[in-house]
Scaffold this motif. Sequence first.
Motif, PDB file in Angstrom:
ATOM      1  N   TRP A  67     -11.490  16.307  21.749  1.00  0.00           N
ATOM      2  CA  TRP A  67     -13.207  15.985  21.919  1.00  0.00           C
ATOM      3  C   TRP A  67     -13.763  17.437  22.623  1.00  0.00           C
ATOM      4  O   TRP A  67     -14.897  17.531  22.717  1.00  0.00           O
ATOM      5  N   ALA A  68     -12.728  18.494  22.703  1.00  0.00           N
ATOM      6  CA  ALA A  68     -13.693  19.704  23.700  1.00  0.00           C
ATOM      7  C   ALA A  68     -13.381  20.879  22.115  1.00  0.00           C
ATOM      8  O   ALA A  68     -12.015  20.913  21.996  1.00  0.00           O
ATOM      9  N   ASP A  69     -14.154  21.356  22.751  1.00  0.00           N
ATOM     10  CA  ASP A  69     -13.996  22.951  21.467  1.00  0.00           C
ATOM     11  C   ASP A  69     -13.202  23.878  22.174  1.00  0.00           C
ATOM     12  O   ASP A  69     -12.453  23.922  23.424  1.00  0.00           O
ATOM     13  N   LYS A  85     -22.338  19.165  18.768  1.00  0.00           N
ATOM     14  CA  LYS A  85     -22.451  20.799  18.780  1.00  0.00           C
ATOM     15  C   LYS A  85     -22.264  21.698  17.861  1.00  0.00           C
ATOM     16  O   LYS A  85     -23.029  22.601  17.697  1.00  0.00           O
ATOM     17  N   HIS A 119     -13.866  16.885  33.535  1.00  0.00           N
ATOM     18  CA  HIS A 119     -13.223  15.659  32.514  1.00  0.00           C
ATOM     19  C   HIS A 119     -11.880  15.888  32.119  1.00  0.00           C
ATOM     20  O   HIS A 119     -11.598  15.809  31.085  1.00  0.00           O
ATOM     21  N   CYS A 175     -16.778  25.965  30.275  1.00  0.00           N
ATOM     22  CA  CYS A 175     -15.832  24.756  29.321  1.00  0.00           C
ATOM     23  C   CYS A 175     -17.003  24.671  28.563  1.00  0.00           C
ATOM     24  O   CYS A 175     -17.906  23.623  28.247  1.00  0.00           O
ATOM     25  N   THR A 230      -7.821  24.275  22.434  1.00  0.00           N
ATOM     26  CA  THR A 230      -7.745  23.191  23.966  1.00  0.00           C
ATOM     27  C   THR A 230      -7.081  22.485  23.346  1.00  0.00           C
ATOM     28  O   THR A 230      -6.337  21.305  21.941  1.00  0.00           O
ATOM     29  N   ALA A 288     -10.474  18.379  30.284  1.00  0.00           N
ATOM     30  CA  ALA A 288     -10.035  19.233  29.258  1.00  0.00           C
ATOM     31  C   ALA A 288      -9.067  20.711  29.551  1.00  0.00           C
ATOM     32  O   ALA A 288      -9.388  20.943  30.255  1.00  0.00           O
ATOM     33  N   HIS A 291     -16.454  21.810  26.332  1.00  0.00           N
ATOM     34  CA  HIS A 291     -16.952  20.309  26.385  1.00  0.00           C
ATOM     35  C   HIS A 291     -18.426  20.461  27.298  1.00  0.00           C
ATOM     36  O   HIS A 291     -19.016  19.849  26.368  1.00  0.00           O
ATOM     37  N   LEU A 292     -18.538  20.167  27.888  1.00  0.00           N
ATOM     38  CA  LEU A 292     -19.517  19.944  28.960  1.00  0.00           C
ATOM     39  C   LEU A 292     -20.498  21.518  29.967  1.00  0.00           C
ATOM     40  O   LEU A 292     -21.625  20.544  30.929  1.00  0.00           O
ATOM     41  N   VAL A 314     -18.933  16.426  19.872  1.00  0.00           N
ATOM     42  CA  VAL A 314     -18.111  17.347  18.836  1.00  0.00           C
ATOM     43  C   VAL A 314     -19.145  17.610  16.995  1.00  0.00           C
ATOM     44  O   VAL A 314     -19.727  18.379  17.096  1.00  0.00           O
ATOM     45  N   ASP A 327      -7.365  18.221  24.015  1.00  0.00           N
ATOM     46  CA  ASP A 327      -8.178  17.491  23.410  1.00  0.00           C
ATOM     47  C   ASP A 327      -8.963  17.501  22.101  1.00  0.00           C
ATOM     48  O   ASP A 327      -9.776  18.763  22.968  1.00  0.00           O
TER      49      ASP A 327
END
Length: 579
Positions: free
Chosen positions: A78-80, A127, A63, A41, A74, A65, A43-44, A124, A76
Amino acid sequence: MNGWIQAGTVEDLREQRPKLIKGGIVVFYHEDEVHALDNRCPHLGFPLHMGSLCNGILTCHWHHARFDVCSGGTLDPWADDVPVHDVTIQNGIIWVNPNSRNSNQVQQYKDRLLSGLEQNIGLVIAKAIVGLMEAGVPETEIAAIGIEFGVKQRTQGWGSGLTILAAMANVLPKLDKQGRILALFQGLLHTARESAGGGTRYLLDPLPNTGVSEERLTEWYRDCIEVRDTRGAERVLLTAVQARVDEKRLFSMMGMAATDHFYMNGGHTLDFHNKAFESLKYVGSAQHNVVLASLVPMFGNASRSEELHSWQSPVNWVQPLKEVFEDLSNKSFSSGSEDSDIDDEEMLQALLGDDPLRTVRMLKEALLGGASPVRISQIAALAAAERIVRFHVHNDFGDWISVLHTFTHAHAVHEGLIRSTDSWLVRGIFHTAATIYLDRFLNIPAAPRPAAFDTTEEVPQPEELLEILDKQQQVAPAATWVIRYLRSGGKPEPLFNVLGHALLREDAEFHTFQMYEAAVAEYDRWASESGPFAEKARETLILAVTRYLAAHAPTSRETPHTAKIAWRLHRGEKLFEEE
């Protein structure tokens, strides 16, 4: 299918759970189609094969996503996006391209950085910074993205966030790789936070007539600032930029307005001007008008210290300084930093002394006698640093800001005079002298300088300082450690890197970033000089920044934790597993 990965048959995949193949790729069968995506994922890093796939949406269970399983996009911000891999099926056998569709990673990281700044999402931003640095993009180019964003996305103009970013861009050569990541992250995150909800800044047009003389444009600009007409001042400034007035003259014009009144905004006005002009070397020339125009709004409600009681009683600084400025107007000054028949120690002690009128006379006579204003301002910055070295912790904690403001203003005056020694700009030296005098009570009683140590002692490891700063209010122990390090022959380069980490690992507030960058810059100005005075000057600057950092540490350290997560994700570490 040379180089492609065989992922079994469609029939088997239809009957099984998602299949993991080499390269960290997961293959799904969904709605009669086969899809291949990176299993981490974005995100994390949680494994997506453990998620849920329903109605074309793949949901990560850590989370929540959500991703379009076809494109990897995505829902969301806050997620790539998840990298997607091409799939082909031959005779019922699935083949997966090990290379994702996303070919231009550098541009993707730049786009994500801009998106992170716009949405004010720290992870974001972090990263994107790590990705760009690992892709070989110069750190200053990354900083430039934030500067160009910040000057356009804040209607109030240049502020503390952009100042932090410019300062951190300046100190990148002092830091190791991890430090550079943290420096960029702190600068870009503060810029995003300050810009959030601020509205887009739209520039006015220059005047139609670009043939106006520089002298007349300067006069108009100062007149507009005098009456707080920031819109008129902006048009005049943009006219000067369009007319290709050189950077030195532009700084003189804007610096005059910043010093027409005493110690404006507690010194921040001149400091912000200095940082904005320093940032010009990071952005393209096409952005210079936006950067410089961002300085104008701050004049709309800037405080003017000559209106304050403390500048008029019990010592009246206003009238004597106005008379001195009249005597110095239109004089030519040396642009060098060489000592022109002035005694450095005598000047330093006068600036730190209790006779302000004597100090004013000495400064005036030195300048009229041919002394370099650059050199005088350098000594004034040193005197301001000495106030921090002698600041006693029995003072109210908030008073650290007072001596900090004086030092960063003094540094801005010094750097400004290196850029231009226009006769009007030397007024900043006298403004610095006044604030050094007004800060004198913060040195009563004066904190003692740490005692000398046996120089035969083994040089301590710089990382020991970080351990000291893990406890609150270790001002004296930290200063003592630094003296032991320096007197034992410790090199400044590792020390500045560790001091940088001492700053960047904290949830530091604006002034602490200013302190580190100004101390480093002033140290470098003394680094080429030899002799006892220069040696003590360098020691003073290191002591000043160490004491200030120690006074403001530790914090909860949430901000750098985000950068650490981004770095671990890029290296492929599994954050969801216990260490």
